[in-house]
Design a protein around this motif. Structure first.
Motif, PDB file in Angstrom:
ATOM      1  N   ARG A   6       0.844  -1.189   0.000  1.00  0.00           N
ATOM      2  CA  ARG A   6       0.000   0.000   0.000  1.00  0.00           C
ATOM      3  C   ARG A   6       0.886   1.248   0.000  1.00  0.00           C
ATOM      4  O   ARG A   6       1.973   1.246   0.568  1.00  0.00           O
ATOM      5  N   ILE A   7       0.378   2.293  -0.633  1.00  0.00           N
ATOM      6  CA  ILE A   7       1.102   3.555  -0.723  1.00  0.00           C
ATOM      7  C   ILE A   7       0.386   4.608   0.111  1.00  0.00           C
ATOM      8  O   ILE A   7      -0.828   4.825  -0.040  1.00  0.00           O
ATOM      9  N   GLY A   8       1.140   5.258   0.996  1.00  0.00           N
ATOM     10  CA  GLY A   8       0.610   6.346   1.799  1.00  0.00           C
ATOM     11  C   GLY A   8       1.292   7.656   1.458  1.00  0.00           C
ATOM     12  O   GLY A   8       2.430   7.675   0.976  1.00  0.00           O
ATOM     13  N   ILE A  32      -5.359   9.869  -7.590  1.00  0.00           N
ATOM     14  CA  ILE A  32      -4.257   9.172  -8.265  1.00  0.00           C
ATOM     15  C   ILE A  32      -4.086   7.750  -7.758  1.00  0.00           C
ATOM     16  O   ILE A  32      -3.264   6.999  -8.287  1.00  0.00           O
ATOM     17  N   GLY A  33      -4.832   7.358  -6.727  1.00  0.00           N
ATOM     18  CA  GLY A  33      -4.806   5.981  -6.293  1.00  0.00           C
ATOM     19  C   GLY A  33      -4.025   5.690  -5.031  1.00  0.00           C
ATOM     20  O   GLY A  33      -3.753   4.527  -4.729  1.00  0.00           O
ATOM     21  N   VAL A  34      -3.659   6.725  -4.264  1.00  0.00           N
ATOM     22  CA  VAL A  34      -2.997   6.506  -2.978  1.00  0.00           C
ATOM     23  C   VAL A  34      -3.950   5.755  -2.048  1.00  0.00           C
ATOM     24  O   VAL A  34      -5.163   5.956  -2.079  1.00  0.00           O
ATOM     25  N   ASP A  35      -3.399   4.877  -1.229  1.00  0.00           N
ATOM     26  CA  ASP A  35      -4.223   4.068  -0.337  1.00  0.00           C
ATOM     27  C   ASP A  35      -4.566   4.771   0.973  1.00  0.00           C
ATOM     28  O   ASP A  35      -5.657   4.582   1.513  1.00  0.00           O
ATOM     29  N   ILE A  36      -3.613   5.538   1.519  1.00  0.00           N
ATOM     30  CA  ILE A  36      -3.783   6.170   2.828  1.00  0.00           C
ATOM     31  C   ILE A  36      -3.227   7.582   2.774  1.00  0.00           C
ATOM     32  O   ILE A  36      -2.132   7.807   2.234  1.00  0.00           O
ATOM     33  N   ALA A  37      -3.943   8.526   3.347  1.00  0.00           N
ATOM     34  CA  ALA A  37      -3.449   9.892   3.517  1.00  0.00           C
ATOM     35  C   ALA A  37      -3.257  10.153   5.005  1.00  0.00           C
ATOM     36  O   ALA A  37      -4.158   9.914   5.804  1.00  0.00           O
ATOM     37  N   PHE A  38      -2.078  10.625   5.347  1.00  0.00           N
ATOM     38  CA  PHE A  38      -1.769  10.994   6.726  1.00  0.00           C
ATOM     39  C   PHE A  38      -1.519  12.499   6.817  1.00  0.00           C
ATOM     40  O   PHE A  38      -1.079  13.132   5.851  1.00  0.00           O
ATOM     41  N   LEU A 252       4.431  10.518  -5.791  1.00  0.00           N
ATOM     42  CA  LEU A 252       3.364   9.580  -5.427  1.00  0.00           C
ATOM     43  C   LEU A 252       2.777   8.915  -6.658  1.00  0.00           C
ATOM     44  O   LEU A 252       2.431   7.718  -6.622  1.00  0.00           O
ATOM     45  N   GLU A 253       2.645   9.653  -7.756  1.00  0.00           N
ATOM     46  CA  GLU A 253       2.135   9.057  -8.986  1.00  0.00           C
ATOM     47  C   GLU A 253       3.044   7.927  -9.454  1.00  0.00           C
ATOM     48  O   GLU A 253       2.570   6.869  -9.888  1.00  0.00           O
ATOM     49  N   ARG A 254       4.364   8.131  -9.359  1.00  0.00           N
ATOM     50  CA  ARG A 254       5.309   7.085  -9.741  1.00  0.00           C
ATOM     51  C   ARG A 254       5.218   5.890  -8.797  1.00  0.00           C
ATOM     52  O   ARG A 254       5.309   4.731  -9.223  1.00  0.00           O
ATOM     53  N   LEU A 255       5.035   6.158  -7.517  1.00  0.00           N
ATOM     54  CA  LEU A 255       4.915   5.070  -6.550  1.00  0.00           C
ATOM     55  C   LEU A 255       3.640   4.259  -6.775  1.00  0.00           C
ATOM     56  O   LEU A 255       3.651   3.026  -6.658  1.00  0.00           O
ATOM     57  N   VAL A 256       2.544   4.923  -7.079  1.00  0.00           N
ATOM     58  CA  VAL A 256       1.309   4.206  -7.369  1.00  0.00           C
ATOM     59  C   VAL A 256       1.481   3.348  -8.621  1.00  0.00           C
ATOM     60  O   VAL A 256       1.026   2.188  -8.667  1.00  0.00           O
ATOM     61  N   ALA A 257       2.149   3.882  -9.640  1.00  0.00           N
ATOM     62  CA  ALA A 257       2.404   3.099 -10.848  1.00  0.00           C
ATOM     63  C   ALA A 257       3.289   1.893 -10.539  1.00  0.00           C
ATOM     64  O   ALA A 257       3.071   0.790 -11.058  1.00  0.00           O
TER      65      ALA A 257
END
Length: 264
Positions: A6-8, A32-38, A252-257
């Motif tokens: 998962r990406i936060g 963009i598809g991030v799983d968690i926002a902190f 974050l876009e690169r991490l989601v990809a």
């Protein structure tokens, strides 16, 4: 332990003179598809102008509960010292209901002395704050069981830090997620110590999701290389921090990809 990575994103609530910038950032993160926002639980910026614009943690989380639809969210992390534990449990339960069961209760012992002195909290020592955290986690568990209505789910508790004698003992006893600031070698050592603490309380260490901070990397290639290395160790939640006022989510876009490519 979950196997899906998962990406936060930590949207640091500093240097944004207009809350609309933060609202836009959390919505973009969801899109963009991030799983968690902190966010985080401080009263002053931690970088840049120390007296720059800043917003409070939990009132913001209440807004995120209404301003998002899919993602989980929470503090990374809330400071145990700033709120009575029973009150904190009630706040988390309330935000849980507002969001339809998406809040994560990230919590730590606190460290930023200016927050304490400016807002009138007793700073104490690192040891006394960690002892208070352990007591508070017990009280939070107890209060959650008494609240009416109860939470919509067992609210995941995230404990941040890597102190080997006290923090990891609290993780073993209470955490659903352990958040760390480590390189691969340090993670291996601390994970072994966490396993010892889990054995002492008869808990399976694989029941605790592992989370790591993506910070201090020079470029996206370094970020992705570290992501590959640390997830190979069993870490399944990776969080990247951005600050206001721009909240640049390109990494974050690169991490989601990268996450989606792993899943095929």
């Amino acid at each position: 332990m979950t196997s899906r990575v998962r990406i936060g994103v930590q949207l640091q609530p500093q240097h944004s003179p207009d809350y609309a910038l933060i609202r836009d950032a959390v919505r973009r993160a969801e899109d963009i598809g991030v799983d968690i926002a902190f966010n985080w639980d401080h009263f002053y910026p931690l970088s840049g102008d120390p007296d720059g614009a800043h917003f409070e943690c939990w009132t913001m989380l209440g807004a995120w509960a209404e301003q998002t639809e899919r993602i989980e969210f929470g503090p990374l992390v809330t400071c145990n010292s700033y709120r009575n534990p029973e009150l904190l449990a009630d706040m988390a339960r309330t935000v849980d209901h507002i969001s339809g069961g998406r809040v994560i209760l990230g919590i730590g012992s606190g460290w930023f002395e200016r927050d304490y002195t400016e807002y009138g909290y007793e700073f104490g020592t690192a040891g006394s704050r960690l002892d208070a955290l352990g007591e508070a986690l017990d009280r939070i568990d107890s209060r959650m069981a008494q609240l009416n209505p109860p939470p919509t789910r067992k609210i995941p508790v995230l404990v941040g830090g890597g102190g080997e004698r006290k923090t990891l003992r609290h993780v073993a006893a209470h955490a659903d997620i352990w958040h760390s600031f480590v390189d691969v070698e340090t993670y291996r050592r601390k994970a072994a110590i966490l396993a010892e603490h889990c054995a002492a309380v008869d808990r399976d260490p694989s029941a605790i999701e592992r989370s790591a901070e993506l910070k201090g990397r020079k470029n996206i290639d370094d970020v992705l290389r570290f992501a590959d290395d640390i997830t190979a160790e069993g870490v399944s939640l990776l969080t990247y921090a951005v600050s206001g006022p721009d909240y640049d989510l390109s990494t974050l876009e690169r991490l989601v990809a990268w996450r989606d490519a792993r899943e095929g």
